[in-house]
Write a protein that holds these residues in place. Structure first.
Motif, short mmCIF file in Angstrom:
data_model
loop_
_atom_site.label_atom_id
_atom_site.label_comp_id
_atom_site.label_asym_id
_atom_site.label_seq_id
_atom_site.Cartn_x
_atom_site.Cartn_y
_atom_site.Cartn_z
N SER A 117 4.16 2.75 9.98
CA SER A 117 3.86 3.69 8.35
C SER A 117 3.73 4.73 8.29
O SER A 117 3.50 5.94 9.39
CB SER A 117 2.46 2.56 7.76
N PHE A 155 0.80 -1.29 0.11
CA PHE A 155 -0.08 0.81 -0.05
C PHE A 155 0.85 1.09 0.51
O PHE A 155 1.76 0.94 0.42
CB PHE A 155 -0.90 0.07 0.96
N MET A 214 3.52 2.17 2.42
CA MET A 214 4.05 1.35 3.55
C MET A 214 5.30 1.33 4.30
O MET A 214 6.08 1.81 3.74
CB MET A 214 3.87 -0.39 2.92
N GLU A 215 6.23 0.39 4.90
CA GLU A 215 7.53 -0.01 5.21
C GLU A 215 7.98 0.48 4.09
O GLU A 215 8.59 -0.12 3.40
CB GLU A 215 7.38 -1.32 6.76
#
Lengths: 567, 567
Positions: B464, B70, B73-74
């Motif tokens: 995140s 997404f 994200m990380e």
């Protein structure tokens, strides 16, 4: 050697610093209230000391199954440690005031609910395929209450774990008895069912990104297709548990007892008043498992249970422990504008017949993917006039809004509508900190925020309590109440777990702040002024008792060796 | 049928709603600035459209190794997807203004640094035991630059992967050549070394709780013992990478070229001015790998490289691309009060000799476990007087503060001291949102916040980008600059990755907001008024070019089918 000038300068600096800190914290409930009584001051000190000590002992120990424990960690993983906490035990005795944000079907305790189900011959169960060691994790139970004339013949019933099992219904009692000993026998049956009623750590934390996957720029249609395809574990699982409850709870013989039980468990935990969110489209079948009750009949049962309970507590001289409960009527965020308008009329009709039972109206369902409040602007704007036409007292809005970590999305922008539509409280308001003007308005209008710490964390809005906005809410002087949302799903009872998580994940928050939160949960409830007065007096009495109880072991705690100071 | 009253009422409501939204967003840089030019308006639209489209395509696709991608994200997990983003490619062309928060040793690129090391015969390597397939993940390299007379005899050198290897030094070049083909040969050597210079996803995200483990109520002593015992992976690993850089970078022949390279890579990425944090206790050895340089000699090299680079860009007619660089002198938060006072004197001496090079003073090291600013109150309060006595221009404080998600801890309270001590900017201020009074003061005093999005996420202050406070900072009207902190460790170049993460994790933030951030990074830099003026003019020229570039494919993007609207 140090000049006297610098010594003086440092002293002056520290004074300015203390003043700044005081100013910065002035809006906190525990700072803006009247001075602490000696008993309160002692309790504050004892609880802070205990928190510090347990952080350095209980939370710094090594646990085989928990790699890196810390206070405020992921709740489902840390629960077993919390249960060993003296601080937790103390909090469980604290008078909590009101529980203002909980959804009817998920407010009980899963094992108790299963026990209720197993007492009813009408409750039957089936599953898609025979249960084996390899599929028991993935094949869920399906429950249904059958009318007697549809009971499968007991003799012919095949166990869910039998080689010949074929997706047929079997009495839940029998299914439990016949459950394959290889799969744990009756105990294994219980574990299998409970797993479908609750969220476990790997479900919540193994998939903690997925909440974001469908969060951005997405249509309801696309959301549905995503669930069908890539899956959406945590919210999917979350929703699936309700499917299980629904089949069990919505059966009069269980419904009645279930309601009574979750009220008692909350009272046991120090909650004296409850506002429960319940869908107006809620369905319940009678004891014959055929006849469907009307909404009116459902509310008669609720009313009746509440009257019984109130009488019992009065009889036992425990009036202070239970002030009562009210229902917040809810509707799903997927309905059409027309259906919502119809439901608003239904809500008004109920208010007419049960004025003392109806606390307000709300819209529910995951904000990140369902319809925004603005979509329902027309019926919601009409609501007030509809009430006046019907001649009922005001039914306040108590909207969910901002249960998201996004900014500028429909979910986040629900905050604008909740406030403009005159909501009395906001459910979650997780994204409120991003809105300087709305923070101001919530303070001016005394709109209380219903914070559900564990719910937000398990549903992955935040990775741990430390990043939860509640500490900032406190410091900005927002009115906060703490609630449990769906305690059954995270296996919580009452409010103690949520209070605990908030307490241990903040350096500033102590027992006095939690006490103010409890008082606010009465102040910002939908109780009538008289009821509020009575509830506050009762709470104060219990609070004073609680302070004595804390003082009871104060010396012991305060004398414990301090391993934790910063040097 | 709808009454005209309600139609009117809804229209009125929507008007009030729009007004409220405007008020709530009024403090954002992209709202409070002068109206957009047509070129800016088009670019804003194009970038927003591209962001929305990529969220629904690039970020909704399935990737074998990335379960639930997404936007935002990380970073370490999502980087490979980011690299495929058209939006990312566009941002890499954007003029970024200044890079104001980066630590000298971690500002390069690991592979380039390794290449530099392999060019130097003095660079030697060893490891605790012979490398095998089973220990190559866990046994790190140790580097050292040896004087020629200490070189091990080449003929007798044993490969790190040889059965007879025994913790002996071997030339890095030779170690690479002889690296066992079973372990990847020279390429395997490179991967092994790079793994020690960078943080990988499993290190960052597999251990993302541990940052909290030692966070609360803990002494420096206890922190050290914890690292020694249960471990403290993410910060431990973070610190260990610096150990590797130190042994390679701090050798004149590499140091000089390394500095030049990271300046060029930042310039290449659209950064035109840089403020670099560097310890005053920084050690560098000369080409003979014996003689240690004085701080003055180190700064002569830095000054010299900068002069060369400036001349080169002037010669190429590219003055607009490089305004220059300055050093923020830092000291470690573990030093005694006396040492800090000595270092402040050293800082003043440097300012005297290199007035154009010294941008300010800061204290570094993990705030959650090291000494708080208040611990150094006395020398810090003396600093201004010391400067006046020495007759040097003001050396501003540019403090790290609040790089924590706690509230009320020493780390969080560093914010009070940073501001009271007159800091011109704050490094991170991650916990600032919890402080209503401090938010106000930062706005009044125009104290800019150095936000390092990827650093905060990789070091697990936030799970995140969506939960990162930067969107709230924007909305509250705080001055924000974006920076990369230690790009080498997360394998970033310049600022594009940080700009990208902030852009895609917010619905509100568009290219105009990022443009304002870039302008502020010049406005709140430590450049002289004249230098700022020159930098701003140069930036504007490049910004206008960038807008043309975006317009270049605007039509194509805007005509692309929209799969993402909320219906």
């Amino acid at each position: 050697m140090r000049s006297s000038t610098i010594v003086h300068e440092v002293a002056e600096y520290k004074k300015r610093r203390d003043e700044l800190i005081t100013q910065d914290r002035a809006l906190r409930a525990d700072h803006s209230r009247e001075p602490l009584s000696p008993a309160e001051a002692l309790a504050e000190e004892v609880i802070r000391k205990l928190k510090t000590t347990e952080a350095a002992t209980l939370w710094s120990a090594d646990y085989p199954s928990i790699p890196h424990p810390f206070p405020g960690m992921e709740f489902l993983t840390g629960r077993s440690i919390i249960m060993q906490s003296k601080l937790f035990e103390i909090l469980s005795k604290m008078p909590k005031g009101s529980l203002l944000h909980g959804h009817f079907d998920a407010m009980g305790q899963a094992p108790a609910l299963l026990d209720l189900a197993l007492k009813q011959p009408a409750v039957h169960v089936r599953c898609a395929e025979r249960l084996t060691a390899s599929n028991i994790q993935t094949v869920p139970p399906e429950f249904l209450c059958l009318p007697e004339d549809m009971y499968p013949d007991l003799a012919g019933s095949v166990s869910l774990t039998d080689a010949n099992y074929q997706h047929t219904w079997i009495s839940a009692q029998l299914a439990r008895e016949l459950f394959d000993p290889q799969l744990g026998g009756p105990g294994g049956f219980d574990r299998w069912v409970l797993a479908a009623m609750t969220i476990n750590p790997s479900e919540a934390y193994g998939t903690h990104n997925t909440v974001k996957k469908v969060m951005l720029h997405i249509s309801v249609q696309r959301f549905r297709s995503l669930i069908a395809t890539v899956g959406f574990q945590i919210w999917e699982k979350f929703a699936s548990t309700f499917g299980v409850y629904e089949r069990i709870v919505h059966y009069v013989p269980i419904f009645r007892e279930y309601f009574r039980q979750f009220l008692l468990s909350a009272i046991e935990d120090g909650v004296s008043y409850i506002e429960i969110r319940m869908n107006l489209t809620y369905k319940v079948v009678a004891a014959d498992a055929k006849t469907e009750l009307s909404t009116r009949e459902i509310f008669l049962i609720l009313d009746n249970v509440l009257k019984e309970l109130t009488a019992e507590f009065k009889q036992q001289g425990r009036e202070d422990e239970f002030i009562g409960a009210k229902i917040i009527i809810t509707a799903f965020r997927l309905f059409s504008v027309e259906i919502i308008e119809t439901l608003l009329h239904g809500c008004i009709a109920l208010k007419k017949e049960f004025p003392h039972l109806i606390a307000g109206f709300d819209l529910v369902g995951q904000e990140d993917v369902l319809q925004p409040l603005i979509y329902y602007a027309e019926p919601l704007l009409k609501f007030r006039q509809m009430q006046q036409d019907a001649g009922v007292d005001e039914i306040p809005f108590l909207f969910h809004a901002g249960e998201t970590f996004t900014d500028g999305t429909e979910a986040d922008m629900n905050l604008y509508d909740a406030i403009l539509l005159g909501t009395k409280r906001i459910g979650h308001a997780f994204s409120l900190l991003k809105h300087p003007k709305l923070i101001e308005m919530c303070k001016e209008r005394e709109i209380a925020i219903e914070v559900c710490p564990i719910s937000n964390e398990v549903l992955r809005l935040t990775s741990s309590m430390h990043m939860h906005p509640v500490s900032a809410f406190f410091n900005h002087g927002l009115r906060v109440v703490l609630s449990s949302d769906d305690p059954c799903i995270w296996q919580c009872v009452g409010l103690t777990f949520d209070f605990y998580q908030v307490l241990v994940s903040s350096e500033l928050t102590g027992i006095i702040q939690l006490g103010e939160v409890a008082k606010d949960s009465i102040k910002y409830s939908m109780l009538s002024p008289d009821e509020k007065q009575r509830a506050l007096v009762a709470w104060q009495k219990r609070w004073d008792k609680f302070l004595e109880y804390v003082a009871g072991f104060g010396r012991e705690v305060l004398s414990a060796h301090d391993t934790t100071s910063f040097t």
